[in-house]
Write a protein that holds these residues in place. Structure first.
Motif, mmCIF file in Angstrom:
data_model
loop_
_atom_site.group_PDB
_atom_site.id
_atom_site.type_symbol
_atom_site.label_atom_id
_atom_site.label_comp_id
_atom_site.label_asym_id
_atom_site.label_seq_id
_atom_site.Cartn_x
_atom_site.Cartn_y
_atom_site.Cartn_z
ATOM 1 N N ARG A 165 0.827 -1.211 0.000
ATOM 2 C CA ARG A 165 0.000 0.000 0.000
ATOM 3 C C ARG A 165 0.860 1.259 0.000
ATOM 4 O O ARG A 165 0.521 2.243 -0.653
ATOM 5 N N PHE A 166 1.984 1.210 0.706
ATOM 6 C CA PHE A 166 2.911 2.347 0.713
ATOM 7 C C PHE A 166 3.456 2.592 -0.692
ATOM 8 O O PHE A 166 3.496 3.731 -1.159
ATOM 9 N N LEU A 167 3.876 1.527 -1.383
ATOM 10 C CA LEU A 167 4.393 1.672 -2.749
ATOM 11 C C LEU A 167 3.308 2.187 -3.696
ATOM 12 O O LEU A 167 3.585 3.024 -4.559
ATOM 13 N N ASP A 168 2.089 1.690 -3.530
ATOM 14 C CA ASP A 168 0.976 2.169 -4.356
ATOM 15 C C ASP A 168 0.776 3.670 -4.155
ATOM 16 O O ASP A 168 0.659 4.430 -5.119
ATOM 17 N N ALA A 169 0.734 4.090 -2.891
ATOM 18 C CA ALA A 169 0.525 5.513 -2.587
ATOM 19 C C ALA A 169 1.671 6.358 -3.113
ATOM 20 O O ALA A 169 1.454 7.443 -3.667
ATOM 21 N N LEU A 170 2.891 5.870 -2.979
ATOM 22 C CA LEU A 170 4.058 6.590 -3.473
ATOM 23 C C LEU A 170 4.010 6.728 -4.999
ATOM 24 O O LEU A 170 4.259 7.807 -5.545
ATOM 25 N N ALA A 171 3.656 5.662 -5.690
ATOM 26 C CA ALA A 171 3.556 5.706 -7.149
ATOM 27 C C ALA A 171 2.459 6.668 -7.591
ATOM 28 O O ALA A 171 2.651 7.447 -8.538
ATOM 29 N N ARG B 258 1.369 9.274 -5.963
ATOM 30 C CA ARG B 258 1.851 10.643 -5.715
ATOM 31 C C ARG B 258 2.828 11.079 -6.790
ATOM 32 O O ARG B 258 2.809 12.223 -7.246
ATOM 33 N N ALA B 259 3.685 10.170 -7.224
ATOM 34 C CA ALA B 259 4.648 10.492 -8.291
ATOM 35 C C ALA B 259 3.909 10.800 -9.596
ATOM 36 O O ALA B 259 4.277 11.732 -10.317
#
Length: 82
Positions: A7-13, A15-16
């Motif tokens: 979920r952190f990677l999803d949110a980071l992607a 945002r990018a």
């Protein structure tokens, strides 16, 4: 990968992608080649949808396919093979 890390990677992607759409894309001077040739949503919009639907890790194949389609459309626009 744990659920929270995914979920952190999803949110980071996501945002990018939003950063790209707001700050970089308007300055590059051209639109998504796939959207220009075939219509519909841009690659950034499509990739954001894939991440929201499937997650970054699970959707990586669909993301790669989308970018391959965009590359083919770019080549067609430049006069290369479709």
């Amino acid at each position: 990968m744990t659920g929270s890390a995914s979920r952190f990677l999803d949110a980071l992607a996501l945002r990018a992608i939003r950063f790209y759409g707001r700050h970089l894309s308007p300055r590059k001077g051209f639109c998504c080649a796939r959207a220009a040739v075939h219509g519909g949503e841009s690659c950034s919009a499509a990739v954001a949808r894939i991440i929201r639907d499937d997650g970054l890790i699970a959707g990586r194949r669909r993301v790669a396919e989308r970018f391959a389609e965009c590359r083919q459309a770019h080549d067609a626009l430049r006069g290369g093979s479709p």
